[in-house]
Design an enzyme around this catalytic site. Structure first.
Site, PDB file in Angstrom:
ATOM      1  N   HIS A  28       1.565  -1.387   7.105  1.00 37.03           N
ATOM      2  CA  HIS A  28       1.757  -1.717   5.688  1.00 37.03           C
ATOM      3  C   HIS A  28       0.412  -2.031   5.024  1.00 37.03           C
ATOM      4  CE1 HIS A  28       4.006  -3.727   2.292  1.00 37.03           C
ATOM      5  NE2 HIS A  28       2.831  -4.320   2.187  1.00 37.03           N
ATOM      6  N   GLU A  29      -0.366  -2.896   5.677  1.00 38.70           N
ATOM      7  CA  GLU A  29      -1.662  -3.285   5.112  1.00 38.70           C
ATOM      8  C   GLU A  29      -2.662  -2.133   5.159  1.00 38.70           C
ATOM      9  OE1 GLU A  29      -1.992  -5.934   3.462  1.00 38.70           O
ATOM     10  OE2 GLU A  29      -0.074  -6.791   4.041  1.00 38.70           O
ATOM     11  N   HIS A  52      -2.309  -0.075   2.072  1.00 33.54           N
ATOM     12  CA  HIS A  52      -3.113  -0.610   0.968  1.00 33.54           C
ATOM     13  C   HIS A  52      -4.587  -0.254   1.157  1.00 33.54           C
ATOM     14  CE1 HIS A  52       0.124  -2.898  -0.773  1.00 33.54           C
ATOM     15  NE2 HIS A  52       0.289  -3.649   0.289  1.00 33.54           N
TER      16      HIS A  52
END
Length: 389
Positions: free
Chosen positions: A69-70, A73
């Site tokens: 998820h990170e 980003h």
């Protein structure tokens, strides 16, 4: 590998991924709870090998999902020229640390939505596998953590990972700044108003509303006997409230210094050690004379090579100091980021620079890589105070 209060796990495309000590507390809780769940599913004791292994794999899969998820980003941010100083897992999840804010509403939106999109893909893929293998009814029971679900231990793990990723997706998309949903709100408000500071104020205000709701619901749950869940939700509310308030203040200040460049405030006469100087000469002429703990090192063309710290020089045996060159001790970068920035870099990008925090300064280089100056934390702080006044 230790890095302050964190442990470095690995590097992905140069991005340092680390864990805070609090992460191990959550890891223990997840494994403990899931061991009981898988024990009930398999009709075995929670202390048996199979439930424990499934619980361990589930916990690692969950945190792996957070890392992906990170990274979503991070990769989008890098593609838009925003540096990433690292990804850190901690008690409340994960965070990708960026060295500056987005420079447009579209970039803000793309960076904010990238993480949830990755989580959506993970949840969808896991759900598809489970439905194909177990059927809709049994997999639904497994996703609801019902112990009578007619699924194997492995498919129960797939179901739990699908469920937890869906929960992460929904939670992150709540319009509570600084969570992903709140950043999407800020991007939209920024696009509509044309003012990032105003957009941040709007998103942060909404985030604080959600924070107070979390705190209130958490207290109600705690008083009704769900102490752990209630306290956890309330703490998340406190964290969101503090982060939203800090973001509003920081954006207001950084908005005023966006036009200031490193070259505008740096010291243009930095003291640097030539790379071909011996360790003995460097100790006598620089470390003992100036009493500094580190110095930049340059080559014959004055190109910046890195830093040398006093400890490394002191570790060289005295008989070898006359023949050992200072270039042999140079550290060109670190887990916390590089030691140099462009002299044309915006000053506000140094606010999240971890090298600045560690050494109290970063080196500035020109287009040819030559050392052109040094900017200190004191100079950045003075610019911030001037902007805030």
């Amino acid at each position: 590998m230790l890095g302050g209060s964190t442990i470095t796990l690995l590097h992905v495309r140069g991005i340092r991924i680390s864990v805070d000590w609090s992460w191990f507390f959550v890891l223990f809780l997840v494994i403990f709870w899931l061991s009981n769940f898988y024990g009930n599913v398999l009709g075995e004791s929670s202390s048996s090998t199979t439930p424990f292994v499934l619980a361990l794999l589930s916990a690692l899969g969950f945190f792996g999902s957070i890392v992906l998820h990170e990274l979503g980003h991070a990769f989008v941010a890098l593609r838009h020229g925003i540096g990433i100083t690292g990804i850190q897992l901690w008690i409340f999840g994960g965070v990708a640390r960026m060295d500056r804010e987005s420079d447009s509403p579209s970039t803000e939106f793309k960076v904010a939505i990238a993480g949830p999109l990755v989580t959506l893909v993970i949840a969808a893929a896991l759900t598809a596998v489970g439905l194909a293998a177990a059927g809709s009814e049994e997999f639904r029971k497994a996703m609801l953590v019902e112990s009578d679900a007619g699924t194997s231990g492995f498919l129960s793990m797939v179901a739990w990972l699908a469920t937890i990723n869906l929960l992460v997706l929904v939670f992150n998309l709540l319009p509570a700044f600084p969570m992903d949903g709140g950043r999407v709100v800020r991007a939209i408000a920024w696009w509509r108003t044309g003012d990032r500071t105003s957009a941040t104020r709007i998103a942060a205000g909404l985030g604080r509303v959600f924070a107070y709701i979390f705190i209130a619901v958490g207290l109600v749950l705690a008083f009704r006997g769900l102490v752990f869940s209630g306290v956890w939700l309330a703490l998340i509310g406190v964290l969101i409230n503090n982060s939203a308030r800090a973001a509003t203040m920081q954006t207001a200040v950084t908005g005023r210094i966006e036009g200031i460049r490193v070259a505008d405030v740096m010291d243009r006469e930095p003291v640097a050690i030539p790379s071909q100087m011996s360790v003995e000469e460097a100790l006598e002429q620089y470390f003992l004379r100036y009493r500094w703990t580190w110095f930049p090192v340059v080559d014959a063309a004055h190109r910046f090579l890195g830093l040398v710290v006093r400890e490394r020089a002191d570790e060289v045996p005295e008989p070898s100091r006359t023949t050992s060159l200072i270039s042999e001790l140079v550290e060109s970068d670190s887990d916390d980021g590089t030691f140099h920035v462009s002299e044309d870099a915006r000053l506000d990008t140094l606010l999240a620079n971890r090298t600045m925090r560690k050494f109290g300064a970063v080196m500035a280089v020109d287009d040819e890589g030559r050392l052109s100056g040094v900017v200190t934390a004191e100079q950045v702080g003075r610019a911030l105070r001037d902007a805030a006044s």
